[in-house]
Scaffold this motif. Sequence first.
Motif, PDB file in Angstrom:
ATOM      1  N   SER A   2       0.845  -1.202   0.000  1.00  0.00           N
ATOM      2  CA  SER A   2       0.000   0.000   0.000  1.00  0.00           C
ATOM      3  C   SER A   2       0.876   1.245   0.000  1.00  0.00           C
ATOM      4  CB  SER A   2      -0.912   0.000   1.243  1.00  0.00           C
ATOM      5  OG  SER A   2      -0.115   0.015   2.419  1.00  0.00           O
ATOM      6  N   LEU A   3       0.354   2.290  -0.632  1.00  0.00           N
ATOM      7  CA  LEU A   3       1.039   3.580  -0.684  1.00  0.00           C
ATOM      8  C   LEU A   3       0.413   4.498   0.347  1.00  0.00           C
ATOM      9  CD1 LEU A   3       1.321   4.075  -4.557  1.00  0.00           C
ATOM     10  CD2 LEU A   3       3.053   3.209  -2.981  1.00  0.00           C
ATOM     11  N   VAL A   4       1.242   5.065   1.204  1.00  0.00           N
ATOM     12  CA  VAL A   4       0.747   5.924   2.289  1.00  0.00           C
ATOM     13  C   VAL A   4       1.464   7.258   2.213  1.00  0.00           C
ATOM     14  CG1 VAL A   4       0.461   6.199   4.783  1.00  0.00           C
ATOM     15  CG2 VAL A   4       0.321   3.925   3.748  1.00  0.00           C
ATOM     16  N   GLN A   5       0.718   8.333   2.340  1.00  0.00           N
ATOM     17  CA  GLN A   5       1.288   9.682   2.395  1.00  0.00           C
ATOM     18  C   GLN A   5       1.409  10.124   3.844  1.00  0.00           C
ATOM     19  OE1 GLN A   5      -1.194  12.240   0.076  1.00  0.00           O
ATOM     20  NE2 GLN A   5      -0.377  11.517  -1.891  1.00  0.00           N
ATOM     21  N   ARG A   6       2.560  10.641   4.221  1.00  0.00           N
ATOM     22  CA  ARG A   6       2.756  11.104   5.582  1.00  0.00           C
ATOM     23  C   ARG A   6       3.836  12.196   5.612  1.00  0.00           C
ATOM     24  NH1 ARG A   6       5.769   5.753   8.132  1.00  0.00           N
ATOM     25  NH2 ARG A   6       7.577   5.758   6.723  1.00  0.00           N
ATOM     26  N   LEU A   7       3.839  12.984   6.675  1.00  0.00           N
ATOM     27  CA  LEU A   7       4.786  14.070   6.878  1.00  0.00           C
ATOM     28  C   LEU A   7       5.850  13.637   7.874  1.00  0.00           C
ATOM     29  CD1 LEU A   7       2.372  17.138   7.112  1.00  0.00           C
ATOM     30  CD2 LEU A   7       3.723  16.397   5.149  1.00  0.00           C
ATOM     31  N   GLU A   8       7.113  13.913   7.527  1.00  0.00           N
ATOM     32  CA  GLU A   8       8.214  13.566   8.400  1.00  0.00           C
ATOM     33  C   GLU A   8       9.129  14.775   8.567  1.00  0.00           C
ATOM     34  OE1 GLU A   8      10.344  10.235   6.988  1.00  0.00           O
ATOM     35  OE2 GLU A   8       8.751   8.781   7.417  1.00  0.00           O
ATOM     36  N   VAL A   9       9.685  14.944   9.743  1.00  0.00           N
ATOM     37  CA  VAL A   9      10.633  16.021  10.040  1.00  0.00           C
ATOM     38  C   VAL A   9      11.997  15.388  10.238  1.00  0.00           C
ATOM     39  CG1 VAL A   9      11.238  17.898  11.593  1.00  0.00           C
ATOM     40  CG2 VAL A   9       8.834  17.404  11.104  1.00  0.00           C
ATOM     41  N   ARG A  10      12.977  15.805   9.415  1.00  0.00           N
ATOM     42  CA  ARG A  10      14.337  15.276   9.475  1.00  0.00           C
ATOM     43  C   ARG A  10      15.328  16.428   9.665  1.00  0.00           C
ATOM     44  NH1 ARG A  10      14.666  10.715   4.620  1.00  0.00           N
ATOM     45  NH2 ARG A  10      12.994   9.355   5.413  1.00  0.00           N
ATOM     46  N   GLN A  11      16.346  16.166  10.423  1.00  0.00           N
ATOM     47  CA  GLN A  11      17.384  17.164  10.681  1.00  0.00           C
ATOM     48  C   GLN A  11      18.692  16.708  10.041  1.00  0.00           C
ATOM     49  OE1 GLN A  11      18.073  17.901  14.802  1.00  0.00           O
ATOM     50  NE2 GLN A  11      19.447  19.644  14.443  1.00  0.00           N
ATOM     51  N   GLY A  12      19.314  17.610   9.293  1.00  0.00           N
ATOM     52  CA  GLY A  12      20.560  17.280   8.607  1.00  0.00           C
ATOM     53  C   GLY A  12      21.372  18.534   8.346  1.00  0.00           C
ATOM     54  N   GLN A  13      22.596  18.329   7.927  1.00  0.00           N
ATOM     55  CA  GLN A  13      23.500  19.431   7.593  1.00  0.00           C
ATOM     56  C   GLN A  13      23.768  19.418   6.095  1.00  0.00           C
ATOM     57  OE1 GLN A  13      26.998  18.975   9.982  1.00  0.00           O
ATOM     58  NE2 GLN A  13      26.034  19.806  11.837  1.00  0.00           N
ATOM     59  N   ALA A  14      23.731  20.598   5.525  1.00  0.00           N
ATOM     60  CA  ALA A  14      24.001  20.749   4.096  1.00  0.00           C
ATOM     61  C   ALA A  14      24.586  22.125   3.860  1.00  0.00           C
ATOM     62  CB  ALA A  14      22.727  20.562   3.272  1.00  0.00           C
ATOM     63  N   LEU A  15      25.444  22.227   2.889  1.00  0.00           N
ATOM     64  CA  LEU A  15      26.064  23.498   2.535  1.00  0.00           C
ATOM     65  C   LEU A  15      25.208  24.180   1.475  1.00  0.00           C
ATOM     66  CD1 LEU A  15      28.411  25.493   2.722  1.00  0.00           C
ATOM     67  CD2 LEU A  15      29.577  24.171   0.933  1.00  0.00           C
ATOM     68  N   VAL A  16      24.672  25.336   1.831  1.00  0.00           N
ATOM     69  CA  VAL A  16      23.824  26.100   0.925  1.00  0.00           C
ATOM     70  C   VAL A  16      24.665  27.232   0.351  1.00  0.00           C
ATOM     71  CG1 VAL A  16      21.727  27.452   0.689  1.00  0.00           C
ATOM     72  CG2 VAL A  16      21.782  25.516   2.271  1.00  0.00           C
ATOM     73  N   MET A  17      24.828  27.271  -0.955  1.00  0.00           N
ATOM     74  CA  MET A  17      25.617  28.309  -1.614  1.00  0.00           C
ATOM     75  C   MET A  17      24.741  29.535  -1.829  1.00  0.00           C
ATOM     76  SD  MET A  17      28.618  26.999  -1.918  1.00  0.00           S
ATOM     77  CE  MET A  17      29.410  28.026  -3.124  1.00  0.00           C
ATOM     78  N   THR A  18      24.686  30.384  -0.833  1.00  0.00           N
ATOM     79  CA  THR A  18      23.918  31.614  -0.941  1.00  0.00           C
ATOM     80  C   THR A  18      24.635  32.598  -1.859  1.00  0.00           C
ATOM     81  OG1 THR A  18      25.018  32.569   0.974  1.00  0.00           O
ATOM     82  CG2 THR A  18      23.011  31.281   1.377  1.00  0.00           C
ATOM     83  N   PRO A  19      23.919  33.595  -2.368  1.00  0.00           N
ATOM     84  CA  PRO A  19      24.600  34.603  -3.202  1.00  0.00           C
ATOM     85  C   PRO A  19      25.740  35.300  -2.467  1.00  0.00           C
ATOM     86  CG  PRO A  19      22.229  34.759  -3.474  1.00  0.00           C
ATOM     87  CD  PRO A  19      22.465  33.790  -2.364  1.00  0.00           C
ATOM     88  N   GLN A  20      25.576  35.520  -1.151  1.00  0.00           N
ATOM     89  CA  GLN A  20      26.638  36.166  -0.403  1.00  0.00           C
ATOM     90  C   GLN A  20      27.872  35.281  -0.308  1.00  0.00           C
ATOM     91  OE1 GLN A  20      23.501  35.965   0.567  1.00  0.00           O
ATOM     92  NE2 GLN A  20      22.797  38.101   0.496  1.00  0.00           N
ATOM     93  N   LEU A  21      27.673  33.972  -0.105  1.00  0.00           N
ATOM     94  CA  LEU A  21      28.811  33.053  -0.044  1.00  0.00           C
ATOM     95  C   LEU A  21      29.513  32.948  -1.393  1.00  0.00           C
ATOM     96  CD1 LEU A  21      30.464  31.082   1.604  1.00  0.00           C
ATOM     97  CD2 LEU A  21      28.796  29.286   1.034  1.00  0.00           C
ATOM     98  N   LEU A  22      28.740  32.934  -2.464  1.00  0.00           N
ATOM     99  CA  LEU A  22      29.339  32.919  -3.795  1.00  0.00           C
ATOM    100  C   LEU A  22      30.146  34.187  -4.038  1.00  0.00           C
ATOM    101  CD1 LEU A  22      26.385  31.473  -5.919  1.00  0.00           C
ATOM    102  CD2 LEU A  22      28.515  30.317  -5.310  1.00  0.00           C
ATOM    103  N   GLN A  23      29.642  35.306  -3.525  1.00  0.00           N
ATOM    104  CA  GLN A  23      30.370  36.564  -3.681  1.00  0.00           C
ATOM    105  C   GLN A  23      31.698  36.516  -2.935  1.00  0.00           C
ATOM    106  OE1 GLN A  23      29.308  40.037  -1.317  1.00  0.00           O
ATOM    107  NE2 GLN A  23      29.042  41.203  -3.205  1.00  0.00           N
TER     108      GLN A  23
END
Length: 522
Positions: A2-23
């Motif tokens: 069966s296919l079930v839809q549900r909401l999950e909250v996960r915590q993780g680390q990731a590097l986000v290349m913001t415009p300021q960081l790119l600058q």
Amino acid sequence: MSLVQRLEVRQGQALVMTPQLLQAIKLLQLSHLDLAAYVEAELERNPLLERAESEGPGTAEPAEATGPSDDAASGGDFDADSWQPPELDPSRGEIEADFDTRLDNVFPDDAPIQVQEASGGDMLSLTPPPYGSSGGSFDSDAPDFEAALTAEISLRDHLASQLDLATRNPSDRLIGGFLIDAVDEAGYLRETVEGVAERLGADSATVARVLTLVQSFDPPGIAARDLAECLAIQLRERDRFDPAMQALVSRLDLVAKRDFSALRRLCGVDDEDLVEMLGEIRRLDPKPGRAFGSSAVEVLIPDVFVRAAPDGSWLVELNGEALPRVLVNQSYYARVVRGASADGDKAFLSEALQNANWLTRSLEQRARTILKVATEIVRQQDGFFVHGVTHLRPLNLKTVAEAIGMHESTVSRVTSNKAIGTSRGTLEMKYFFTAAIPGAAGMAAHSSEAVRHRIKQLVDGETPDDVLSDDALVQKLRSEGVDIARRTVAKYRESLRIPSSIERRREHYAHGSAHHGALALR
């Protein structure tokens, strides 16, 4: 299943290349010229940024004038109609007596100023010299002095001016102008006579005749189709294109190979004459067009200076002239944001303030990172700053990155397009990163740049009777503790543009024969 839809909250680390960081990453790898252009564009784009300029002599307030008028002191308006110049004595003799010289002697190069009494008797009429004298003219039709300033003449303009004086035939001028346009920056013609004749609808004989005319222009050797023709034109200009020299120019491949025995047989000359002919060839200009319209030489400006301290250590400091200075105008932001009523205006001002603050922080972080990397390079290569290139150590980006606690990619960006000013000259930061050549018998590794320098020293010190081959160079380097392969020696020798041992032996033999011949003639 069966296919079930549900909401999950996960915590993780990731590097986000913001415009300021790119600058920030972009600013780190820019050279000081590219950085100055980038900051200049930001100053035009962001109204909250302003250039930090130090006050110089020109910014000081003017000194108080002596003897102000009553109107100026009281703040009254200036009346141009009621103003009268100070009364002057119209007597030329008294004026010359006050100066203790004649007026003709004050400005000897200028035409004399005619002093005439005005009709009212209260003023003097100073009549300027007529236009055409060295005094110039004050009329509105006078030419601008800036127009008379000298400008760099391009190669095309230099040749076109000679073409106008060389012929009055319209068709020859048309062909000559096309040929001049086909001359590259080095001064060579990149079009064939047949191709020009076909494109212009003219016969090849006429194009060849006009080409001969253009080749007679200054500088000698211009509009040649290859190196041999360029040298031949210059030798004809010097009246030195005899049959022996003609044979030498026709076989430049033998000159490049230093096959002097074949050149002697080809030209029918002895060793002394051949050496003299080769010396005359070397004095010619292989690129006659490079003196015109060439781009200005860009001087390598150091980002960091290194100088010796009194205690024997090294002082590393940033070059303030290579660092742009910008400030965030907080007072202007506070004044403008109070008057902003629309949400779009407030959002624009908030974004401008954030970008301005981030730019200033990025510039400060860039300066600190460059200083930190340069300090570690100086610490690692202290032997170079004391003794020279022979004491240059093997160094890579990883070693510097681990020593200062940064990522290797960050060190690579910092050292790109950056230079260090030392007592031994201004060198790129990449110069201090060299590969390691293993040492013989367990000795310490050697820098590849130091090994290259040692190879050049050995070749410069060889004698005509003892020309070092690549195998001999390997043996000498191994005796000095450098474990190196023959192919590596050959690669380093070619990178230094050092000919092979066979070519060097031929050159030594030719010079030695010419020297003995000259002694015999004496």
